[in-house]
Design a protein around this motif. Structure first.
Motif, mmCIF file in Angstrom:
data_model
loop_
_atom_site.group_PDB
_atom_site.id
_atom_site.type_symbol
_atom_site.label_atom_id
_atom_site.label_comp_id
_atom_site.label_asym_id
_atom_site.label_seq_id
_atom_site.Cartn_x
_atom_site.Cartn_y
_atom_site.Cartn_z
ATOM 1 N N LEU A 83 0.708 -1.291 -0.066
ATOM 2 C CA LEU A 83 -0.096 -0.228 0.074
ATOM 3 C C LEU A 83 0.900 1.212 -0.051
ATOM 4 C CD1 LEU A 83 -3.055 -0.201 2.563
ATOM 5 C CD2 LEU A 83 -3.057 0.095 -0.128
ATOM 6 N N TYR A 148 -14.698 5.750 7.566
ATOM 7 C CA TYR A 148 -13.486 6.080 6.543
ATOM 8 C C TYR A 148 -12.969 5.188 5.626
ATOM 9 C CZ TYR A 148 -8.615 7.395 5.999
ATOM 10 O OH TYR A 148 -7.366 7.750 5.373
ATOM 11 N N GLN A 149 -13.171 3.921 5.674
ATOM 12 C CA GLN A 149 -13.205 2.959 4.793
ATOM 13 C C GLN A 149 -13.992 2.963 3.715
ATOM 14 O OE1 GLN A 149 -10.880 0.573 5.317
ATOM 15 N NE2 GLN A 149 -10.348 0.230 7.408
ATOM 16 N N TYR A 152 -13.325 5.354 0.553
ATOM 17 C CA TYR A 152 -12.111 4.834 -0.541
ATOM 18 C C TYR A 152 -13.084 3.854 -1.286
ATOM 19 C CZ TYR A 152 -8.436 6.767 2.097
ATOM 20 O OH TYR A 152 -7.531 8.009 2.612
ATOM 21 N N GLY B 105 -7.322 1.907 0.589
ATOM 22 C CA GLY B 105 -6.719 3.148 1.173
ATOM 23 C C GLY B 105 -7.047 3.549 2.450
ATOM 24 N N GLY B 106 -8.249 2.986 3.081
ATOM 25 C CA GLY B 106 -8.770 3.375 4.400
ATOM 26 C C GLY B 106 -7.716 2.799 5.295
ATOM 27 N N ASN B 107 -6.887 1.914 4.795
ATOM 28 C CA ASN B 107 -5.948 1.416 5.888
ATOM 29 C C ASN B 107 -4.648 2.447 6.205
ATOM 30 O OD1 ASN B 107 -6.452 -1.503 6.249
ATOM 31 N ND2 ASN B 107 -6.872 -1.437 4.068
ATOM 32 N N MET B 108 -4.642 3.305 5.495
ATOM 33 C CA MET B 108 -3.494 4.420 5.527
ATOM 34 C C MET B 108 -4.073 5.766 6.035
ATOM 35 S SD MET B 108 -1.356 3.835 1.765
ATOM 36 C CE MET B 108 -2.589 4.203 0.664
ATOM 37 N N PRO B 109 -3.400 6.749 6.504
ATOM 38 C CA PRO B 109 -3.837 7.887 6.951
ATOM 39 C C PRO B 109 -4.279 8.935 5.643
ATOM 40 C CG PRO B 109 -1.448 7.879 7.374
ATOM 41 C CD PRO B 109 -1.801 6.536 6.775
ATOM 42 N N PRO B 110 -5.114 9.668 5.603
ATOM 43 C CA PRO B 110 -5.508 10.718 4.658
ATOM 44 C C PRO B 110 -4.495 11.160 3.906
ATOM 45 C CG PRO B 110 -6.544 11.117 6.447
ATOM 46 C CD PRO B 110 -5.822 10.077 7.133
ATOM 47 N N GLN B 112 -1.400 10.046 3.465
ATOM 48 C CA GLN B 112 -0.663 9.046 2.807
ATOM 49 C C GLN B 112 -1.382 8.686 1.364
ATOM 50 O OE1 GLN B 112 0.913 6.001 4.883
ATOM 51 N NE2 GLN B 112 1.826 4.841 3.199
ATOM 52 N N SER B 113 -2.564 8.465 1.446
ATOM 53 C CA SER B 113 -3.487 8.035 0.363
ATOM 54 C C SER B 113 -3.605 9.428 -0.587
ATOM 55 C CB SER B 113 -4.669 7.481 0.645
ATOM 56 O OG SER B 113 -5.363 8.078 1.898
ATOM 57 N N LEU B 178 -10.355 14.329 0.420
ATOM 58 C CA LEU B 178 -9.170 13.944 1.538
ATOM 59 C C LEU B 178 -8.649 15.157 2.442
ATOM 60 C CD1 LEU B 178 -7.219 10.978 -0.128
ATOM 61 C CD2 LEU B 178 -8.999 10.754 1.659
ATOM 62 N N LEU B 181 -11.232 16.530 4.820
ATOM 63 C CA LEU B 181 -11.269 15.496 6.032
ATOM 64 C C LEU B 181 -10.093 15.863 6.862
ATOM 65 C CD1 LEU B 181 -13.066 12.762 6.244
ATOM 66 C CD2 LEU B 181 -10.944 11.549 6.124
#
Lengths: 186, 186
Positions: A83, A148-149, A152, B105-110, B112-113, B178, B181
Motif C-alpha cells: 500500500l 473512513y473505509q 475509499y 486506502g482506508g488502511n492509510m492515513p488520509p 498518505q493516500s 481527503l 477531511l
DNA sequence: AGGCTCATGTAACCGGTTACATGATTAT
DNA sequence: ATAATCATGTAACCGGTTACATGAGCCT
C-alpha cells in the motif's frame, strides 16, 4: 501478485474462508479486478506457504467444513508495504481488445463499425444501470473507522461511474461521426 | 490471441518484419495493448504454423537479415471474422492494481493516500502532455482509403485522451475530499 | 425431482513478463 | 570510444482462464 494483496486486504478486515473471499471479490472488486475461485484458492495456498496467512479448519455439521484464514503479522507488514509504495508507473495504462478492434475498424464499412460501437455503448449503459443499484449496499456503517473505509470504496465506485460515462460519451461521438460519413457518401 | 489479431491487422496493411511490428505496436497500440518483442516473435511463429502468415527471409548486406511476413488468405479471413464479431461482453471491464490500492486506502492515513492520488494525477498529466505531441504524427494521409483508416486511429487517440482527463478530474475530486477531511480533523 | 447455495479444490493450458543472448552497422 | 539502431530469438517463470470434480443440505 496483486490478487494476493487483494486477499490480504480483505483478511486485514477480519478472518474469512476462501468461499467468502470469492464472494467479496465478486461484490466489490469485480469492476477492476475479477478473480476466479480456482485462482483464489491457489493464491491462498501460496500466501500460507509464505507465512502471510494462517488457515484453520472449522468442522460444520449442517454444511461442508470450511477453512478460515487469518492474516499474520508478516502478512500485515507485506500488505502495508504494498500500500505504502503508492501509485506505480503502470497505473495509467490498461489493456483493451475492444479498442484494438476500433483501431482496425477501417477494415470494415462505417455501418458495421458503427454497429460495434452501438453494441459497446449499450453494454456500458446496462452496466451503468446495474451500478445505480449498488451504492446503497456500500451504504452507511456505524463506527468512524468504517465510515473512513467506505470513503475509499466510494472513490472506486465513483471511478467506475465516471469511466463508464466517459465511454458512453466517446462512443456516441464516434457513432455520430460515422453516421455523418455515411450521409456524405449517399 | 488478441495480440495475434493485432499482428494480423498490421500485416493486412502490408508486409512487415517482426522488428517493424514491435515498432508499430510501440508507436500506436501501446496505450491499450503494449507487447514485448519476445512475445511478438513467439506469436509470429504461432501464426505461421496456423497458416495465417507467410515468412520470407530477406538477406541484407549492410544490416542483419530479416524475415518479412505477409498475411495469407486464411489469415485475412481469420482477421475479418474477429473484427466482424464486434464488441465482446468484456469490453467494459478492465484490470487495475492501482484501483485496488485505492479500494484499500482506508488502511492509510488520509495524507498518505492523498499523496498516492497526487502521484497518480501527476503521472496522468505527464501522459497527457506526451500525448499532445502525437496527434500530428497520425496527421494527414493521401488517399481516401488512408483517410478513412486514420479516422479510427483518431477514435482510439480520442479515447485515450478522454480517459486520462477523466482520471485527472477523478483524482482531483478524491484529493479534495481527503484534504477536507484533514482540515476537519485539525 | 431438480436446482441453488455452501464449500474446496485439481489439471491442462495459454498469454504474457523478465531476463538473457548475439552481433552487425551507423551516428555522435 | 560508445551509444543507438537494426534484427531475432530462447528459457524460466508467473498469473490467470477454462473446464472439470465432488458432495451435502435446502428450497420449490
Amino acid at each position: 501478485m496483486s490478487l494476493g494483496f487483494g486477499i490480504l486486504g480483505f483478511l486485514n478486515y477480519g478472518p474469512m474462508s476462501g468461499y467468502d473471499l470469492v464472494k467479496a471479490f465478486e461484490s466489490s472488486l469485480q469492476f477492476f479486478w475479477h478473480a476466479q475461485n480456482s485462482q483464489i484458492y491457489l493464491e491462498l495456498k501460496k500466501l500460507e506457504k509464505k507465512g502471510y496467512i494462517d488457515g484453520e479448519t472449522v468442522i460444520q455439521s449442517d454444511r461442508p467444513n470450511k477453512k478460515i484464514f487469518s492474516i499474520t503479522e508478516a502478512g500485515k507488514r507485506a500488505f502495508m508495504d504494498w500500500l505504502a509504495k503508492g501509485a506505480e508507473e503502470d497505473a495509467t495504462h490498461f489493456k483493451s481488445a475492444f479498442l484494438m478492434k476500433v483501431f482496425f475498424g477501417g477494415n470494415m464499412p462505417p455501418a458495421q463499425s458503427a454497429d460495434m460501437l452501438r453494441k459497446f455503448k449499450a453494454d456500458c449503459e446496462t452496466y451503468l444501470e446495474k451500478m445505480g443499484e449498488t451504492p446503497d449496499s456500500i451504504g452507511k456503517y456505524g463506527s468512524n473507522k468504517e465510515k473512513y473505509q467506505t470513503l475509499y470504496w466510494q472513490f472506486t465506485v465513483d471511478f467506475g461511474y465516471c469511466f463508464i460515462k466517459t465511454c458512453i460519451e466517446w462512443a456516441a461521438r464516434c457513432i455520430q461521426k460515422l453516421e455523418n460519413l455515411e450521409n456524405e457518401m449517399r
